[in-house]
Design a protein around this motif. Structure first.
Motif, PDB file in Angstrom:
ATOM      1  N   SER A   1       0.864  -1.179   0.000  1.00  0.00           N
ATOM      2  CA  SER A   1       0.000   0.000   0.000  1.00  0.00           C
ATOM      3  C   SER A   1       0.900   1.229   0.000  1.00  0.00           C
ATOM      4  O   SER A   1       2.129   1.120   0.175  1.00  0.00           O
ATOM      5  CB  SER A   1      -0.930   0.019   1.221  1.00  0.00           C
ATOM      6  N   HIS A   2       0.288   2.412  -0.167  1.00  0.00           N
ATOM      7  CA  HIS A   2       1.079   3.645  -0.137  1.00  0.00           C
ATOM      8  C   HIS A   2       1.758   3.849   1.211  1.00  0.00           C
ATOM      9  O   HIS A   2       2.770   4.554   1.297  1.00  0.00           O
ATOM     10  CB  HIS A   2       0.191   4.846  -0.469  1.00  0.00           C
ATOM     11  N   MET A   3       1.246   3.196   2.257  1.00  0.00           N
ATOM     12  CA  MET A   3       1.834   3.365   3.592  1.00  0.00           C
ATOM     13  C   MET A   3       3.235   2.774   3.673  1.00  0.00           C
ATOM     14  O   MET A   3       3.990   3.112   4.590  1.00  0.00           O
ATOM     15  CB  MET A   3       0.925   2.731   4.643  1.00  0.00           C
ATOM     16  N   ASP A   4       3.599   1.905   2.746  1.00  0.00           N
ATOM     17  CA  ASP A   4       4.958   1.356   2.744  1.00  0.00           C
ATOM     18  C   ASP A   4       6.008   2.456   2.624  1.00  0.00           C
ATOM     19  O   ASP A   4       7.141   2.303   3.114  1.00  0.00           O
ATOM     20  CB  ASP A   4       5.137   0.377   1.581  1.00  0.00           C
ATOM     21  N   LEU A   5       5.668   3.546   1.938  1.00  0.00           N
ATOM     22  CA  LEU A   5       6.646   4.615   1.717  1.00  0.00           C
ATOM     23  C   LEU A   5       6.676   5.645   2.843  1.00  0.00           C
ATOM     24  O   LEU A   5       7.623   6.433   2.917  1.00  0.00           O
ATOM     25  CB  LEU A   5       6.362   5.332   0.385  1.00  0.00           C
ATOM     26  N   VAL A   6       5.670   5.664   3.686  1.00  0.00           N
ATOM     27  CA  VAL A   6       5.557   6.710   4.701  1.00  0.00           C
ATOM     28  C   VAL A   6       6.784   6.800   5.608  1.00  0.00           C
ATOM     29  O   VAL A   6       7.270   7.906   5.896  1.00  0.00           O
ATOM     30  CB  VAL A   6       4.255   6.522   5.517  1.00  0.00           C
ATOM     31  N   PRO A   7       7.353   5.679   6.092  1.00  0.00           N
ATOM     32  CA  PRO A   7       8.531   5.799   6.970  1.00  0.00           C
ATOM     33  C   PRO A   7       9.740   6.445   6.285  1.00  0.00           C
ATOM     34  O   PRO A   7      10.666   6.888   6.985  1.00  0.00           O
ATOM     35  CB  PRO A   7       8.841   4.346   7.344  1.00  0.00           C
ATOM     36  N   TYR A   8       9.747   6.518   4.982  1.00  0.00           N
ATOM     37  CA  TYR A   8      10.902   7.039   4.254  1.00  0.00           C
ATOM     38  C   TYR A   8      10.670   8.461   3.735  1.00  0.00           C
ATOM     39  O   TYR A   8      11.515   9.004   3.024  1.00  0.00           O
ATOM     40  CB  TYR A   8      11.222   6.109   3.082  1.00  0.00           C
TER      41      TYR A   8
ATOM     42  N   LYS B   1       9.717  12.652   4.387  1.00  0.00           N
ATOM     43  CA  LYS B   1       9.741  13.775   5.302  1.00  0.00           C
ATOM     44  C   LYS B   1       8.522  14.653   5.039  1.00  0.00           C
ATOM     45  O   LYS B   1       7.844  14.518   4.027  1.00  0.00           O
ATOM     46  CB  LYS B   1      11.030  14.588   5.103  1.00  0.00           C
ATOM     47  N   GLU B   2       8.259  15.563   5.975  1.00  0.00           N
ATOM     48  CA  GLU B   2       7.164  16.512   5.761  1.00  0.00           C
ATOM     49  C   GLU B   2       7.589  17.565   4.730  1.00  0.00           C
ATOM     50  O   GLU B   2       8.762  17.884   4.623  1.00  0.00           O
ATOM     51  CB  GLU B   2       6.795  17.194   7.084  1.00  0.00           C
ATOM     52  N   PRO B   3       6.640  18.095   3.957  1.00  0.00           N
ATOM     53  CA  PRO B   3       5.186  17.889   4.045  1.00  0.00           C
ATOM     54  C   PRO B   3       4.677  16.671   3.280  1.00  0.00           C
ATOM     55  O   PRO B   3       3.483  16.412   3.264  1.00  0.00           O
ATOM     56  CB  PRO B   3       4.637  19.162   3.408  1.00  0.00           C
ATOM     57  N   TRP B   4       5.602  15.932   2.652  1.00  0.00           N
ATOM     58  CA  TRP B   4       5.179  14.831   1.786  1.00  0.00           C
ATOM     59  C   TRP B   4       4.580  13.671   2.571  1.00  0.00           C
ATOM     60  O   TRP B   4       3.639  13.015   2.098  1.00  0.00           O
ATOM     61  CB  TRP B   4       6.368  14.352   0.947  1.00  0.00           C
ATOM     62  N   LYS B   5       5.096  13.455   3.806  1.00  0.00           N
ATOM     63  CA  LYS B   5       4.597  12.330   4.597  1.00  0.00           C
ATOM     64  C   LYS B   5       3.104  12.479   4.873  1.00  0.00           C
ATOM     65  O   LYS B   5       2.313  11.553   4.628  1.00  0.00           O
ATOM     66  CB  LYS B   5       5.377  12.222   5.905  1.00  0.00           C
ATOM     67  N   SER B   6       2.693  13.633   5.381  1.00  0.00           N
ATOM     68  CA  SER B   6       1.273  13.844   5.696  1.00  0.00           C
ATOM     69  C   SER B   6       0.410  13.773   4.443  1.00  0.00           C
ATOM     70  O   SER B   6      -0.723  13.271   4.477  1.00  0.00           O
ATOM     71  CB  SER B   6       1.078  15.195   6.382  1.00  0.00           C
ATOM     72  N   ARG B   7       0.940  14.270   3.349  1.00  0.00           N
ATOM     73  CA  ARG B   7       0.190  14.267   2.096  1.00  0.00           C
ATOM     74  C   ARG B   7      -0.074  12.843   1.615  1.00  0.00           C
ATOM     75  O   ARG B   7      -1.190  12.513   1.181  1.00  0.00           O
ATOM     76  CB  ARG B   7       0.958  15.070   1.056  1.00  0.00           C
ATOM     77  N   VAL B   8       0.927  11.993   1.705  1.00  0.00           N
ATOM     78  CA  VAL B   8       0.753  10.611   1.263  1.00  0.00           C
ATOM     79  C   VAL B   8      -0.162   9.847   2.215  1.00  0.00           C
ATOM     80  O   VAL B   8      -1.004   9.048   1.778  1.00  0.00           O
ATOM     81  CB  VAL B   8       2.125   9.916   1.119  1.00  0.00           C
ATOM     82  N   ILE B   9      -0.023  10.072   3.523  1.00  0.00           N
ATOM     83  CA  ILE B   9      -0.905   9.413   4.487  1.00  0.00           C
ATOM     84  C   ILE B   9      -2.364   9.744   4.187  1.00  0.00           C
ATOM     85  O   ILE B   9      -3.242   8.875   4.218  1.00  0.00           O
ATOM     86  CB  ILE B   9      -0.541   9.830   5.932  1.00  0.00           C
ATOM     87  N   LYS B  10      -2.626  11.014   3.860  1.00  0.00           N
ATOM     88  CA  LYS B  10      -3.998  11.469   3.668  1.00  0.00           C
ATOM     89  C   LYS B  10      -4.559  11.109   2.302  1.00  0.00           C
ATOM     90  O   LYS B  10      -5.720  10.702   2.181  1.00  0.00           O
ATOM     91  CB  LYS B  10      -4.062  12.979   3.879  1.00  0.00           C
ATOM     92  N   PHE B  11      -3.740  11.244   1.252  1.00  0.00           N
ATOM     93  CA  PHE B  11      -4.259  11.121  -0.105  1.00  0.00           C
ATOM     94  C   PHE B  11      -3.692   9.945  -0.905  1.00  0.00           C
ATOM     95  O   PHE B  11      -4.102   9.713  -2.047  1.00  0.00           O
ATOM     96  CB  PHE B  11      -3.977  12.411  -0.893  1.00  0.00           C
ATOM     97  N   GLY B  12      -2.737   9.209  -0.346  1.00  0.00           N
ATOM     98  CA  GLY B  12      -2.072   8.177  -1.127  1.00  0.00           C
ATOM     99  C   GLY B  12      -1.025   8.785  -2.044  1.00  0.00           C
ATOM    100  O   GLY B  12      -0.641   9.955  -1.899  1.00  0.00           O
ATOM    101  N   ILE B  13      -0.536   7.986  -2.989  1.00  0.00           N
ATOM    102  CA  ILE B  13       0.467   8.463  -3.948  1.00  0.00           C
ATOM    103  C   ILE B  13      -0.273   8.958  -5.180  1.00  0.00           C
ATOM    104  O   ILE B  13      -0.968   8.186  -5.855  1.00  0.00           O
ATOM    105  CB  ILE B  13       1.458   7.346  -4.308  1.00  0.00           C
TER     106      ILE B  13
END
Length: 353
Positions: free
Chosen positions: A18-25, A27-39
């Motif tokens: 899932s898109h959450m696989d990339l979240v640990p890698y 930084k903000e603001p991209w992390k919050s954006r991917v958590i909320k909207f996916g890739i």
């Protein structure tokens, strides 16, 4: 039919769970954006009506076989006794996103995820790092960051562009790839999406069937641009791999370039050899999707015209619907030619042990 004795698969599409696989890698603001909207922005204007995956490319418990290293090993590498699998993923489609910084952040996270979660799992798995081509200087820095990893064997780009790949705009990417001894692969998948050009020379088509059939047009145009703009004169150690764009079109393209070069060479004063010679010296094509004429001898004749045994690399395109089974394709080859295409060409190109 027996399998080739040794196999390197040069196009294996591992996937995110899932898109959450990339979240640990990220930084903000991209992390919050991917958590909320996916890739966002990975192509998809033209989608297959039968789906992308083979129907059997799933584990018994329903898991996507392409999303887990152990299942890629079970369903592909071990099942076909492969020596190596070159992982190509799909995040190269981020290069059609209008936001260069967002795209750069996503592909950097993907590269870290690939190195952290996939490559340590088995020595037979080798990786293709992705860069976002919207900002070639950032892309070059990413190659310098990831390129030295011993299990990264190439840089992969999307074939969908708004500027052909021969243009000097991309030279920072090629300079970095050459510096690290990495081939540059070009893969289709987002033609007609985002900031890319229309998917065919005639414009936009109405369905996936037309889009998929015309993909080789894009590869022909990219190859003409790369050769005639003198990329291989400026970067004499650089290699290109044209992945999943077909192969039967290559002889006529080489003939056409060579014929025109005799009359129009004043427009390309930097070229020191016939265009076809640059292709033979610097370029490879993967076999999938291999053309399948009614008379197999016709394909063998095309192979002779293009020196196939020295320019082709086997690929399966696992786990996609048009997967090529190494049991089934290219049956008329000699044992020597089959060894080169299925194994030796890739072993040398990727410097594999």
């Amino acid at each position: 039919m027996k399998l080739p004795a040794q196999i390197i698969d040069c196009d294996v599409h591992h996937a995110l769970k899932s898109h959450m696989d990339l979240v640990p890698y990220l930084k903000e603001p991209w992390k919050s954006r991917v958590i909320k909207f996916g890739i966002q922005g990975g192509g998809g204007t033209y989608t297959s009506p039968i789906g992308v995956q083979r129907k059997d490319a799933y584990a018994a418990d329903g898991r996507d076989a392409a999303a887990y290293p152990e299942l890629v090993m079970e369903h592909l590498v071990d099942a076909y006794h492969m020596d190596y699998a070159i992982l190509t993923g799909s995040t190269y489609a981020m290069s059609i996103h209008p936001d260069a910084d967002y795209a750069t952040a996503i592909v950097a996270a993907y590269n870290d995820y690939l190195i952290d979660q996939w490559l340590p799992n088995h020595p037979k798995l080798k990786g293709s790092m992705t860069v976002a081509t919207q900002d070639p200087l950032q892309a070059a820095r990413e190659i310098d960051r990831i390129g030295p990893h011993p299990d990264i064997v190439q840089v992969i780009l999307i074939s969908a562009t708004h500027i052909p790949y021969g243009n000097r705009y991309y030279h920072p990417i090629y300079e970095a790839a050459e510096r690290h001894g990495l081939p540059v692969a070009i893969h289709p998948g987002a033609e007609g999406s985002g900031i890319s050009n229309p998917p065919t020379a005639a414009g936009y088509v109405s369905n996936y069937f037309q889009w998929h059939t015309c993909l080789s047009q894009n590869f022909m145009a990219q190859l003409v641009s790369i050769v005639l703009e003198g990329v291989f004169e400026k970067f004499p150690r650089l290699k290109f791999v044209l992945v999943e764009g077909g192969v039967a079109w290559l002889p006529h393209l080489m003939w056409r370039m060579d014929k025109n070069f005799k009359a129009l060479r004043a427009t390309t004063p930097w070229l020191k050899k016939m265009p076809s010679q640059y292709i033979r010296d610097h370029c490879y094509l993967t076999t999938q999707p291999i053309e399948e004429p009614d008379n197999p001898k016709h394909l063998q004749q095309i192979f002779e015209m293009m020196d196939a045994e020295n320019i082709l690399l086997f690929s399966s395109d696992f786990p996609h619907w048009d997967f090529d089974d190494p049991f089934m394709i290219m049956r008329g080859l000699s044992a020597e030619a089959k060894h080169k295409i299925f194994y030796e060409n890739a072993r040398q190109l990727y410097q594999l042990k």
